[in-house]
Enzyme design. Structure first.
Site, PDB file in Angstrom:
ATOM      1  N   ILE A 180       0.907  -1.304   0.015  1.00  0.00           N
ATOM      2  CA  ILE A 180      -0.056   0.083   0.235  1.00  0.00           C
ATOM      3  C   ILE A 180       0.862   1.169  -0.086  1.00  0.00           C
ATOM      4  CG2 ILE A 180      -1.791   1.100   1.268  1.00  0.00           C
ATOM      5  CD1 ILE A 180      -2.564  -1.190   2.754  1.00  0.00           C
ATOM      6  N   GLY A 181       1.837   1.215   0.816  1.00  0.00           N
ATOM      7  CA  GLY A 181       2.665   2.507   0.848  1.00  0.00           C
ATOM      8  C   GLY A 181       4.119   2.045   1.384  1.00  0.00           C
TER       9      GLY A 181
ATOM     10  N   GLY B 217       6.334   4.398   3.802  1.00  0.00           N
ATOM     11  CA  GLY B 217       6.685   5.360   4.586  1.00  0.00           C
ATOM     12  C   GLY B 217       8.196   5.482   5.135  1.00  0.00           C
ATOM     13  N   ALA B 218       8.374   6.330   5.864  1.00  0.00           N
ATOM     14  CA  ALA B 218       9.526   6.551   6.376  1.00  0.00           C
ATOM     15  C   ALA B 218      10.016   5.399   7.438  1.00  0.00           C
ATOM     16  CB  ALA B 218       9.738   7.822   7.295  1.00  0.00           C
ATOM     17  N   TYR B 219       9.022   4.676   8.069  1.00  0.00           N
ATOM     18  CA  TYR B 219       9.313   3.738   9.213  1.00  0.00           C
ATOM     19  C   TYR B 219       9.010   2.395   8.669  1.00  0.00           C
ATOM     20  CZ  TYR B 219       8.519   8.241  11.592  1.00  0.00           C
ATOM     21  OH  TYR B 219       8.577   9.603  11.602  1.00  0.00           O
ATOM     22  N   GLY B 220       8.601   2.159   7.498  1.00  0.00           N
ATOM     23  CA  GLY B 220       8.529   0.784   6.944  1.00  0.00           C
ATOM     24  C   GLY B 220       7.522   0.753   5.803  1.00  0.00           C
TER      25      GLY B 220
ATOM     26  N   VAL C 116       3.949  -0.747   4.266  1.00  0.00           N
ATOM     27  CA  VAL C 116       2.417  -1.055   4.643  1.00  0.00           C
ATOM     28  C   VAL C 116       2.083  -2.067   3.423  1.00  0.00           C
ATOM     29  CG1 VAL C 116       0.323  -0.546   5.264  1.00  0.00           C
ATOM     30  CG2 VAL C 116       2.101   0.971   6.113  1.00  0.00           C
TER      31      VAL C 116
ATOM     32  N   LYS D 156       1.889  -3.579   8.877  1.00  0.00           N
ATOM     33  CA  LYS D 156       2.958  -2.499   8.839  1.00  0.00           C
ATOM     34  C   LYS D 156       4.077  -3.370   9.488  1.00  0.00           C
ATOM     35  CE  LYS D 156       4.332   2.081   9.489  1.00  0.00           C
ATOM     36  NZ  LYS D 156       4.074   3.290   9.271  1.00  0.00           N
TER      37      LYS D 156
ATOM     38  N   ASP E 250       3.193  13.039  14.233  1.00  0.00           N
ATOM     39  CA  ASP E 250       3.135  12.917  12.596  1.00  0.00           C
ATOM     40  C   ASP E 250       1.734  13.000  12.261  1.00  0.00           C
ATOM     41  OD1 ASP E 250       4.653  13.103  10.185  1.00  0.00           O
ATOM     42  OD2 ASP E 250       4.785  10.760  10.304  1.00  0.00           O
TER      43      ASP E 250
HETATM   44  N1  LIG Z   1      -4.936   0.511   8.350  1.00  0.00           N
HETATM   45  C1  LIG Z   1      -4.816   1.158   7.023  1.00  0.00           C
HETATM   46  N2  LIG Z   1      -5.715   0.844   5.961  1.00  0.00           N
HETATM   47  C2  LIG Z   1      -5.519   1.258   4.748  1.00  0.00           C
HETATM   48  N3  LIG Z   1      -4.185   1.958   4.430  1.00  0.00           N
HETATM   49  C3  LIG Z   1      -3.421   2.140   5.397  1.00  0.00           C
HETATM   50  C4  LIG Z   1      -3.543   1.978   6.748  1.00  0.00           C
HETATM   51  N4  LIG Z   1      -2.749   2.442   7.520  1.00  0.00           N
HETATM   52  C5  LIG Z   1      -1.806   3.045   6.368  1.00  0.00           C
HETATM   53  N5  LIG Z   1      -2.357   3.021   5.300  1.00  0.00           N
HETATM   54  C6  LIG Z   1      -1.747   3.368   4.017  1.00  0.00           C
HETATM   55  O1  LIG Z   1      -0.403   2.958   3.939  1.00  0.00           O
HETATM   56  C7  LIG Z   1       0.280   4.366   3.507  1.00  0.00           C
HETATM   57  C8  LIG Z   1       1.879   4.364   3.991  1.00  0.00           C
HETATM   58  O2  LIG Z   1       1.794   4.151   5.348  1.00  0.00           O
HETATM   59  P1  LIG Z   1       2.990   4.730   6.169  1.00  0.00           P
HETATM   60  O3  LIG Z   1       2.899   5.160   7.383  1.00  0.00           O
HETATM   61  O4  LIG Z   1       4.022   3.546   6.000  1.00  0.00           O
HETATM   62  O5  LIG Z   1       3.528   5.455   5.339  1.00  0.00           O
HETATM   63  P2  LIG Z   1       3.226   7.380   5.430  1.00  0.00           P
HETATM   64  O6  LIG Z   1       2.112   7.324   6.523  1.00  0.00           O
HETATM   65  O7  LIG Z   1       3.258   7.957   4.287  1.00  0.00           O
HETATM   66  O8  LIG Z   1       4.461   7.825   6.238  1.00  0.00           O
HETATM   67  P3  LIG Z   1       4.849   7.965   7.929  1.00  0.00           P
HETATM   68  O9  LIG Z   1       5.901   6.543   7.649  1.00  0.00           O
HETATM   69  O10 LIG Z   1       5.792   8.895   7.729  1.00  0.00           O
HETATM   70  O11 LIG Z   1       3.728   7.757   8.499  1.00  0.00           O
HETATM   71  C9  LIG Z   1      -0.411   5.429   4.119  1.00  0.00           C
HETATM   72  O12 LIG Z   1      -0.265   6.583   3.298  1.00  0.00           O
HETATM   73  C10 LIG Z   1      -1.965   5.132   4.144  1.00  0.00           C
HETATM   74  O13 LIG Z   1      -2.572   5.548   2.976  1.00  0.00           O
HETATM   75 MG   LIG Z   2       1.905   6.563   8.017  1.00  0.00          MG
END
Ligand SMILES: Nc1ncnc2c1ncn2[C@@H]1O[C@H](COP(=O)(O)OP(=O)(O)OP(=O)(O)O)[C@@H](O)[C@H]1O
Ligand SMILES: [Mg+2]
Lengths: 394, 228
Positions: free
Chosen positions: A81-82, A84-87, A89, A105, A207
């Site tokens: 899905i994504g 982020g800085a921390y890992g 998802v 995550k 954050d």
């Molecule tokens: N419970 C969830 N259900 C669906 N999508 C999610 C959920 N949690 C996070 N995401 C999606 O995953 C993406 C990436 O999450 P992640 O927290 O790794 O990165 P981020 O939010 O862009 O950055 P950061 O690590 O700084 O929080 C988020 O932008 C969000 O859209």
């Molecule tokens: Mg995030």
């Protein structure tokens, strides 16, 4: 049971006062525990055996594997899905709940000879405790497990309920002319309600940004990605992903000490974004971010500038504040007042989550909600239950 | 009286003793016992060595309650208590293997308990309630009857059994005060003239049945000891 009977026990009870006291009692009183009892039980079970290393490894491995079926059913990872800085998802299927979707995550934490770091244990335990409240504006944490370990690293999987979209996608998908004042007010109320809940439990999100705020297809808003700052710290050192500055409070950028007000600043930035459907302050660097903030809001008074920070007050030019209507054309007066209170430079004067919920902007909504649902829950929280660790740091 | 209860009693006594030698405060010590009891609510004694779980619970409780103990100290103290006739552990393979076993078991226990190791204990309620009750008594009467001391002792001792898993912390605090009052044959003043009994004033969702049950659980715990 009669009082006499209790009294009988009262005479024999006090075996746990202190080692010394107890030793004396052991000598004098009958019926109290003797150390031999340990010996007896030790015969029955193998207790912390005076092992060779081989034997103890076996204990470990059998421990770790014996409950595999019961606890370690696998999630079926479908998609990333994504990042982020921390890992990363992942979107995954949970085989237990009829293959419902979950968001997983994966994070890495440090492993040492002393086991898992105290801060990581405490933060995750706190998140699990918060789960008991099932707060409507907090994403559910369904499961935590460690996927792998090595002598230096433990991989953790945090399993959350899956939510269709985050606030940034929600805003992108929103057709012109935008959300409309009612929708904005509802989202804002849910956002502040969630933040109030976290703050009542002494959690600073740190954050808050549209990517960390999820919106269900029914329009319910849920906060994600909070309370793990110290768990993330380890991983942060390992990545080069740039963390966005746009929602950062000035005291964070200036590297002054910070606490719950930082989240209120972020709420202010997000509030403006709900109207404009684009970020309020898009700085490219720390100085640029501050400059953009001061361009809009005016340079703060010198007495509000924090002491002992690297950027001196006089490195910024004096500017008058712009009228808020220039930044957000469609804002009405109650909303504008709340926004101004959220974007106050001095964190001590910035409105708190609790007070923001009492703001006249929410007056109508509050009345209808009080009689029905969500707010009463966070208001009746026993805040004395909070633990003492306000994550305040530099 | 089952053998299982007896074992848990003895092992929690061990937790208490090790905790005292490690200078743990009463709240982390209570956390250690709750971790232990929760673990064995889900698992059987046949599968897991209770002393290994107890040792891990002590170590984990120290972390959870921010009273960090050195793993080395935990291992040494526990070993000393369990092997009192043998010489102390020396740094070496046996020591390292025990240490690694506990470190690994920590992750295992966390997994089993799903990281739910943050608990509400009756301690803070007991403290509040006793302060509150004190004002109802004549100072002399309160000073000369060790009600508070007895209630605290009951609380500590209750961790030899699983009372902590059976009732809410507020209720446990009230129940133990009730028990202490009865032990000393003391009544709370003015009870005949008030509409709500003192225990209901302290926490309004408690009932006499709950109090009775709490007292019975504690007495049963004492019986495990005396009938051994
Ligand atoms: N419970 C969830 N259900 C669906 N999508 C999610 C959920 N949690 C996070 N995401 C999606 O995953 C993406 C990436 O999450 P992640 O927290 O790794 O990165 P981020 O939010 O862009 O950055 P950061 O690590 O700084 O929080 C988020 O932008 C969000 O859209
Ligand atoms: Mg995030």
């Amino acid at each position: 049971m009669s009082p006499v009977r209790y009294a009988e026990y009262f005479i024999v009870f006090p075996w746990s006062n202190s080692v010394k006291e107890r030793k004396n009692q052991e000598k004098s009183a009958e019926g109290l525990l003797h150390l031999q009892t340990y010996q007896h039980v030790r015969g029955v079970n193998a207790i912390l055996p005076p092992t060779t290393s081989g034997a103890s490894r076996n204990v470990q491995t059998s421990i770790m594997t014996s409950h595999k079926e019961k606890y370690d059913h696998n999630y079926e990872e479908i998609d990333v899905i994504g990042n982020g800085a921390y890992g990363t998802v992942f979107k995954a299927k949970d085989p237990r709940n009829e293959g419902s979707w979950v968001a997983i995550k994966r994070i890495k934490i440090q492993n040492t000879e002393e086991g898992m770091p105290m801060s990581a244990i405490r933060e995750i335990a706190l998140l699990k405790q918060l789960e008991n409240y099932e707060h409507p504006n907090i994403v559910r944490l369904l499961d935590v497990r460690h996927a792998q370990q090595s002598p230096t690293e433990i991989r953790l999987m945090l399993v959350f309920e899956y939510i269709d979209q985050d606030l940034s996608t929600y805003l992108q998908r929103c057709p012109s002319p935008g959300l409309g004042p009612e929708r904005i007010r509802d989202l804002m109320l849910q956002l502040l309600n969630g933040v109030d809940f976290l703050h009542a439990h002494r959690i600073v999100h740190r954050d808050l940004k549209p990517q960390n705020i999820l919106v269900t297809s029914q329009g319910q808003l849920k906060l994600a990605d909070f309370g793990l700052a110290r768990v993330y710290a380890f991983q942060m050192a390992l990545t080069s992903v740039v963390v966005t500055l746009w929602y950062r409070a000035p005291e964070v950028i200036l590297q002054d000490t910070y606490a719950t007000p930082v989240d209120m600043w972020s709420c202010g930035c997000i509030f403006a974004e709900l109207f404009n459907r684009r970020p309020l302050f898009c700085g490219q660097s720390e100085i640029d971010q501050l400059t953009k903030i001061f361009d809009a809001l005016g340079l703060p008074r010198e007495q509000d500038w924090p002491e002992n920070v690297t950027l001196p007050y006089h490195s910024f030019k004096a500017k008058p504040p712009q009228p808020i209507n220039h930044l957000i054309p469609e804002i009405d007066s109650d909303a504008r007042d709340l926004l101004e209170k959220l974007l106050i430079f001095n964190p001590h004067n910035r409105i708190t989550a609790h007070d923001s919920l009492q703001h006249p902007y929410f007056k109508d909504e509050l009345e209808s909600i009080r009689t029905s649902s969500s707010l009463s829950e966070s208001e009746s929280l026993d805040t004395s239950d909070c633990r003492s660790d306000t994550p305040v740091s530099k | 009286m089952t053998n299982t209860e007896k074992v848990h009693f003895v092992v929690n006594h061990f937790i208490n003793e090790a905790g005292l030698r490690l200078h743990m405060n009463s709240v982390p010590l209570a956390t250690a016992s709750v971790i232990y009891h929760k673990f064995f609510r889900e698992n059987s004694l046949q599968q897991y060595d209770p002393y290994l779980i107890a040792t891990t619970a002590l170590y984990l409780a120290g972390k959870e309650e921010e009273q960090h103990l050195k793993l080395r100290d935990v291992v040494n103290v526990c070993y000393r208590i369990l092997h009192s006739t043998k010489p102390p552990l020396e740094m070496g393979e046996a020591f390292m293997s025990l240490r690694d076993t506990v470190a690994n078991c920590e992750l295992f226990v966390l997994r089993m308990l799903q990281f739910k190791i943050s608990f509400q204990h009756p301690h803070k309620y007991l403290l509040h309630y006793l302060k509150f009750l004190k004002d109802w008594f004549e100072p002399y009467k309160w000073e000369t009857t060790p009600i508070a001391r007895s209630a605290w002792t009951f609380l500590k001792d209750s961790y030899h059994g699983n009372l902590c898993l059976l009732h809410k912390p507020q209720h446990i605090a009230v129940g133990l005060i009730y028990m202490a009052l009865e032990c000393h044959g003391v009544e709370v003043p003015l009870q005949s003239s008030v509409a709500i009994p003192w225990w209901k004033v302290l926490t309004d969702d408690i009932t006499e049945d709950i109090i009775k049950d709490i007292i019975e659980v504690v007495i049963r715990t004492y019986e495990i000891e005396t009938l051994a």
